[in-house]
Design a protein around this motif. Sequence first.
Motif, PDB file in Angstrom:
ATOM      1  N   ASN A   1       0.854  -1.190   0.000  1.00  0.00           N
ATOM      2  CA  ASN A   1       0.000   0.000   0.000  1.00  0.00           C
ATOM      3  C   ASN A   1       0.887   1.235   0.000  1.00  0.00           C
ATOM      4  O   ASN A   1       1.798   1.354   0.829  1.00  0.00           O
ATOM      5  CB  ASN A   1      -0.911   0.005   1.227  1.00  0.00           C
ATOM      6  N   ILE A   2       0.631   2.132  -0.946  1.00  0.00           N
ATOM      7  CA  ILE A   2       1.387   3.385  -0.988  1.00  0.00           C
ATOM      8  C   ILE A   2       0.409   4.550  -0.901  1.00  0.00           C
ATOM      9  O   ILE A   2      -0.689   4.504  -1.448  1.00  0.00           O
ATOM     10  CB  ILE A   2       2.242   3.497  -2.275  1.00  0.00           C
ATOM     11  N   LYS A   3       0.811   5.576  -0.180  1.00  0.00           N
ATOM     12  CA  LYS A   3      -0.041   6.742   0.025  1.00  0.00           C
ATOM     13  C   LYS A   3       0.760   8.006  -0.233  1.00  0.00           C
ATOM     14  O   LYS A   3       1.829   8.210   0.341  1.00  0.00           O
ATOM     15  CB  LYS A   3      -0.607   6.757   1.449  1.00  0.00           C
ATOM     16  N   ALA A   4       0.208   8.860  -1.111  1.00  0.00           N
ATOM     17  CA  ALA A   4       0.888  10.101  -1.472  1.00  0.00           C
ATOM     18  C   ALA A   4       0.831  11.092  -0.321  1.00  0.00           C
ATOM     19  O   ALA A   4      -0.079  11.048   0.515  1.00  0.00           O
ATOM     20  CB  ALA A   4       0.248  10.709  -2.716  1.00  0.00           C
ATOM     21  N   PRO A   5       1.788  12.010  -0.250  1.00  0.00           N
ATOM     22  CA  PRO A   5       1.761  13.031   0.809  1.00  0.00           C
ATOM     23  C   PRO A   5       0.590  13.988   0.635  1.00  0.00           C
ATOM     24  O   PRO A   5      -0.026  14.056  -0.426  1.00  0.00           O
ATOM     25  CB  PRO A   5       3.102  13.743   0.650  1.00  0.00           C
TER      26      PRO A   5
ATOM     27  N   ILE B   1       6.052  -1.946 -11.606  1.00  0.00           N
ATOM     28  CA  ILE B   1       4.729  -1.372 -11.866  1.00  0.00           C
ATOM     29  C   ILE B   1       4.918   0.107 -12.174  1.00  0.00           C
ATOM     30  O   ILE B   1       5.472   0.849 -11.357  1.00  0.00           O
ATOM     31  CB  ILE B   1       3.789  -1.512 -10.654  1.00  0.00           C
ATOM     32  N   GLU B   2       4.473   0.542 -13.349  1.00  0.00           N
ATOM     33  CA  GLU B   2       4.564   1.948 -13.737  1.00  0.00           C
ATOM     34  C   GLU B   2       3.251   2.637 -13.365  1.00  0.00           C
ATOM     35  O   GLU B   2       2.218   2.383 -13.985  1.00  0.00           O
ATOM     36  CB  GLU B   2       4.843   2.070 -15.232  1.00  0.00           C
ATOM     37  N   VAL B   3       3.285   3.502 -12.372  1.00  0.00           N
ATOM     38  CA  VAL B   3       2.083   4.109 -11.818  1.00  0.00           C
ATOM     39  C   VAL B   3       1.837   5.514 -12.364  1.00  0.00           C
ATOM     40  O   VAL B   3       0.709   5.879 -12.693  1.00  0.00           O
ATOM     41  CB  VAL B   3       2.156   4.151 -10.273  1.00  0.00           C
ATOM     42  N   GLY B   4       2.870   6.339 -12.470  1.00  0.00           N
ATOM     43  CA  GLY B   4       2.690   7.700 -12.991  1.00  0.00           C
ATOM     44  C   GLY B   4       2.398   8.705 -11.895  1.00  0.00           C
ATOM     45  O   GLY B   4       3.062   8.727 -10.851  1.00  0.00           O
ATOM     46  N   ASP B   5       1.367   9.527 -12.096  1.00  0.00           N
ATOM     47  CA  ASP B   5       1.054  10.620 -11.171  1.00  0.00           C
ATOM     48  C   ASP B   5       0.137  10.157 -10.047  1.00  0.00           C
ATOM     49  O   ASP B   5      -0.716   9.275 -10.233  1.00  0.00           O
ATOM     50  CB  ASP B   5       0.361  11.772 -11.903  1.00  0.00           C
ATOM     51  N   LEU B   6       0.299  10.777  -8.880  1.00  0.00           N
ATOM     52  CA  LEU B   6      -0.619  10.592  -7.767  1.00  0.00           C
ATOM     53  C   LEU B   6      -1.084  11.955  -7.278  1.00  0.00           C
ATOM     54  O   LEU B   6      -0.301  12.917  -7.227  1.00  0.00           O
ATOM     55  CB  LEU B   6       0.050   9.843  -6.607  1.00  0.00           C
ATOM     56  N   TYR B   7      -2.363  12.037  -6.927  1.00  0.00           N
ATOM     57  CA  TYR B   7      -2.905  13.236  -6.306  1.00  0.00           C
ATOM     58  C   TYR B   7      -2.574  13.234  -4.818  1.00  0.00           C
ATOM     59  O   TYR B   7      -2.252  12.192  -4.238  1.00  0.00           O
ATOM     60  CB  TYR B   7      -4.425  13.298  -6.482  1.00  0.00           C
ATOM     61  N   ALA B   8      -2.676  14.373  -4.195  1.00  0.00           N
ATOM     62  CA  ALA B   8      -2.403  14.482  -2.764  1.00  0.00           C
ATOM     63  C   ALA B   8      -3.299  13.531  -1.973  1.00  0.00           C
ATOM     64  O   ALA B   8      -4.501  13.464  -2.203  1.00  0.00           O
ATOM     65  CB  ALA B   8      -2.634  15.924  -2.302  1.00  0.00           C
ATOM     66  N   ASP B   9      -2.695  12.770  -1.076  1.00  0.00           N
ATOM     67  CA  ASP B   9      -3.396  11.852  -0.181  1.00  0.00           C
ATOM     68  C   ASP B   9      -4.024  10.669  -0.918  1.00  0.00           C
ATOM     69  O   ASP B   9      -4.864   9.961  -0.365  1.00  0.00           O
ATOM     70  CB  ASP B   9      -4.476  12.592   0.616  1.00  0.00           C
ATOM     71  N   GLU B  10      -3.622  10.443  -2.155  1.00  0.00           N
ATOM     72  CA  GLU B  10      -4.174   9.329  -2.933  1.00  0.00           C
ATOM     73  C   GLU B  10      -3.426   8.042  -2.600  1.00  0.00           C
ATOM     74  O   GLU B  10      -2.215   8.061  -2.344  1.00  0.00           O
ATOM     75  CB  GLU B  10      -4.071   9.640  -4.424  1.00  0.00           C
TER      76      GLU B  10
ATOM     77  N   VAL C   1       1.039  15.669  -6.544  1.00  0.00           N
ATOM     78  CA  VAL C   1       2.222  15.830  -5.692  1.00  0.00           C
ATOM     79  C   VAL C   1       3.291  14.778  -5.979  1.00  0.00           C
ATOM     80  O   VAL C   1       4.396  14.856  -5.444  1.00  0.00           O
ATOM     81  CB  VAL C   1       1.834  15.752  -4.196  1.00  0.00           C
ATOM     82  N   VAL C   2       2.958  13.793  -6.820  1.00  0.00           N
ATOM     83  CA  VAL C   2       3.900  12.731  -7.173  1.00  0.00           C
ATOM     84  C   VAL C   2       3.808  12.496  -8.669  1.00  0.00           C
ATOM     85  O   VAL C   2       2.709  12.434  -9.229  1.00  0.00           O
ATOM     86  CB  VAL C   2       3.570  11.428  -6.414  1.00  0.00           C
ATOM     87  N   GLN C   3       4.959  12.366  -9.331  1.00  0.00           N
ATOM     88  CA  GLN C   3       4.991  12.093 -10.769  1.00  0.00           C
ATOM     89  C   GLN C   3       5.991  10.984 -11.065  1.00  0.00           C
ATOM     90  O   GLN C   3       6.947  10.756 -10.315  1.00  0.00           O
ATOM     91  CB  GLN C   3       5.355  13.356 -11.553  1.00  0.00           C
ATOM     92  N   GLU C   4       5.736  10.298 -12.194  1.00  0.00           N
ATOM     93  CA  GLU C   4       6.638   9.255 -12.696  1.00  0.00           C
ATOM     94  C   GLU C   4       6.918   8.195 -11.635  1.00  0.00           C
ATOM     95  O   GLU C   4       8.033   7.676 -11.509  1.00  0.00           O
ATOM     96  CB  GLU C   4       7.942   9.872 -13.200  1.00  0.00           C
ATOM     97  N   LEU C   5       5.894   7.833 -10.890  1.00  0.00           N
ATOM     98  CA  LEU C   5       6.041   6.841  -9.825  1.00  0.00           C
ATOM     99  C   LEU C   5       6.150   5.440 -10.408  1.00  0.00           C
ATOM    100  O   LEU C   5       5.385   5.061 -11.291  1.00  0.00           O
ATOM    101  CB  LEU C   5       4.834   6.918  -8.882  1.00  0.00           C
ATOM    102  N   ARG C   6       7.075   4.684  -9.890  1.00  0.00           N
ATOM    103  CA  ARG C   6       7.180   3.262 -10.233  1.00  0.00           C
ATOM    104  C   ARG C   6       7.490   2.470  -8.969  1.00  0.00           C
ATOM    105  O   ARG C   6       8.167   2.948  -8.060  1.00  0.00           O
ATOM    106  CB  ARG C   6       8.224   3.010 -11.318  1.00  0.00           C
ATOM    107  N   VAL C   7       6.945   1.262  -8.938  1.00  0.00           N
ATOM    108  CA  VAL C   7       7.128   0.367  -7.802  1.00  0.00           C
ATOM    109  C   VAL C   7       7.923  -0.841  -8.271  1.00  0.00           C
ATOM    110  O   VAL C   7       7.541  -1.511  -9.230  1.00  0.00           O
ATOM    111  CB  VAL C   7       5.772  -0.079  -7.217  1.00  0.00           C
ATOM    112  N   GLU C   8       9.028  -1.126  -7.591  1.00  0.00           N
ATOM    113  CA  GLU C   8       9.867  -2.269  -7.936  1.00  0.00           C
ATOM    114  C   GLU C   8       9.741  -3.342  -6.861  1.00  0.00           C
ATOM    115  O   GLU C   8       9.755  -3.040  -5.661  1.00  0.00           O
ATOM    116  CB  GLU C   8      11.335  -1.842  -8.068  1.00  0.00           C
ATOM    117  N   VAL C   9       9.587  -4.584  -7.280  1.00  0.00           N
ATOM    118  CA  VAL C   9       9.509  -5.708  -6.353  1.00  0.00           C
ATOM    119  C   VAL C   9      10.598  -6.716  -6.722  1.00  0.00           C
ATOM    120  O   VAL C   9      10.846  -6.979  -7.904  1.00  0.00           O
ATOM    121  CB  VAL C   9       8.111  -6.364  -6.385  1.00  0.00           C
TER     122      VAL C   9
END
Length: 700
Positions: free
Chosen positions: A229-233, A468-477, A430-438
Amino acid sequence: MGGDSTWKKVKIALGLNTCLYLPKTIDDDDSLHSPTPSSRSRSSDVRHRMPTTPTPSSSGLQISKYGIKSSSKRICAICLTTMKSINGQAIFTAECSHSFHFHCITSNIKHGNQVCPVCRARWKQIPLEKSTSSRVKSSINSSSRSDHDPWMLQQYMPPQQTRSDRNVPLLFQAPEPPIFDDDELINPKTEENCSANPDSNGTIEMRTYPEISSVARSSSFKDFGILINIKAPVTKGNQNARVPLDLVTVLDISGSMTGTKIALLKQAMGFVVQNLGPLDRLSVVSFSSSARRLFPLRRMTETGKQESLQMINSLVANGGTNISEALKKGAKVMTDRKFKNPVSSMILLSDGQDTYTSLSPRQKGLKTDYHILLPDCNIPIHTFGFGIDHDACAMHFISEQTGGMFSFIEAENVIQDAFAQCIGGLLSVVVQELRVEVECVHPSLKVKSIKAGSYKVVMGANKRSGLIEVGDLYADEERDFLVAIDIPVDDSCNEMSLVKFKIIYKDPVKKTTVTVGGKDDVIIGRPETTAGEETVSVEVDRQRNRLRAASAIAEARGAAERGDLTAATTVLDGCRKKLEESVSARCGDQLCVGLVAELSEMKERMASRRVYESSGRAYVLSGLSSHSWQRATARGDSTEMTSQILTYQTPSMVDMVNLSQTMCFSRSPSSSSMVKPAAASSKKKKSLRSIHSFPQRQPR
């Protein structure tokens, strides 16, 4: 000869019976005289023949569809400011009795638009700039009128149109530049403001949950689930805590949008304009039989807002529906621009199907190929299907392929709320070009699958890693991804390190790359034996339920498209029963409750072919869009139970929707301030039924 007598002769000579007002001084509070009797007569005749529509407002406020409040008569319906004759400027009142600032209405009609922006009455007389005719000029100057009033009325003579142009609004006839590189310069202080506030936001939070805490050494476990679980600032509520937006809205103004629809669309766009900041840039593309850029990307300063609202309020519904050309035009605005804000997005709204593009299936009997509608532009397109006649499949395809969201607007009065929810997110990136590596830690483990919805997943060649290529996140998303591995028998240790996660993203405010995690392993115990059945993690089970429901919805939709509604409802019923028997359901998890209510709603919308065609398909596709991207969409007119489902909606989205639902014009005609009406609570409750979301994650 007196001034009044001279002016009367000028009017008679021009053959006019006008509703003309003399400008008053700036100190005079009473800005309008009463219209002439002949004007009242014409006005009543026009209102008898034509339906009234709500007044488009800059704030997108809820105004009665049965008429216009008297206070609005002292507000110009184009620039939406107080109707005062400041510095001698003239006020024009048309034969339908609606009044406007002269400079606003001349700008509105100079492209050939001869209908009232408020009631859509077609005018026989229109205001024009002062004639160069010496006879008229000398007559007007010799009267008692101020020389600051350089206008007159003239019988409207529409320009000739060719047969092929008869369905194209006259506004479309002005030429456009071949390259859209005339976008307004980005505010040079933007980077300075961002760098001056380096601690505006926090960092992403990351939590991991194994399905159970331990597995006996002598046992194996297939499809062992590990949730990340990831949560944006959260932004701190100031302009420097977010980055500016470049937004292109592509608006359908075809003939089917006539009347209340286009008035409410203008109202919704007014709300968007008023809630963009001075660093954000907006461009509007309107389309019917053809598409036209109304104005280039411009910053939403006070001047930019006023000029944009004038252009938006000049729109007239007419012609066919050319979605393909409209998207190409919108994409051209983005690709040709000289400057770029950090966040870019497009919004498409349409109430019909593309009548100019051949959407034939690739092969006979197969699904329609909508690729031809996609523009050559790597920009997310958020689509809004309006009413029961839009092409939900096309709108969903466009959004899905570009990384946007598809919203279904079933009721006219929620256009603004739907737009509000969308921009509430776009204005909080508040977040761009997010990727998750496992990466697997134990040498005997491999990644079996990664459940990530519509997000792109890349598996390593040896299946010991994934991305996982996620991209942008909105605040508190928030985002939840479920990784599955097979745990083998292992007698060599008391505990096992399974995987480790690493998050890499760009902070658009600080312009830095941030890395979170990558060090801590997800560990489970490997005792010799386990006492009874292990307790399953509610967090993991909750996400399994969400994925199970999304899969069932997709399967039911496929059956419905084949015409087998019985099979479709059977699939939904089966999934609903499994959810009700799950671990999270027994724990009273509200997400599970919301999913059950959603499946019941979809079953009702598949009760018959007629119901499915009119609203079921769009409702289902909007739901799939929401689940696949884990982001809120507007969805039809949900049931009372579904209206309480709130996951995916972020605080900034909720705040913007609340603002949309509670703002209205002050009753005081001398004030442009907004107030919260006494009856807002009941309207808010009703409107919330149309914004579909799920209950917020329970505190851990």
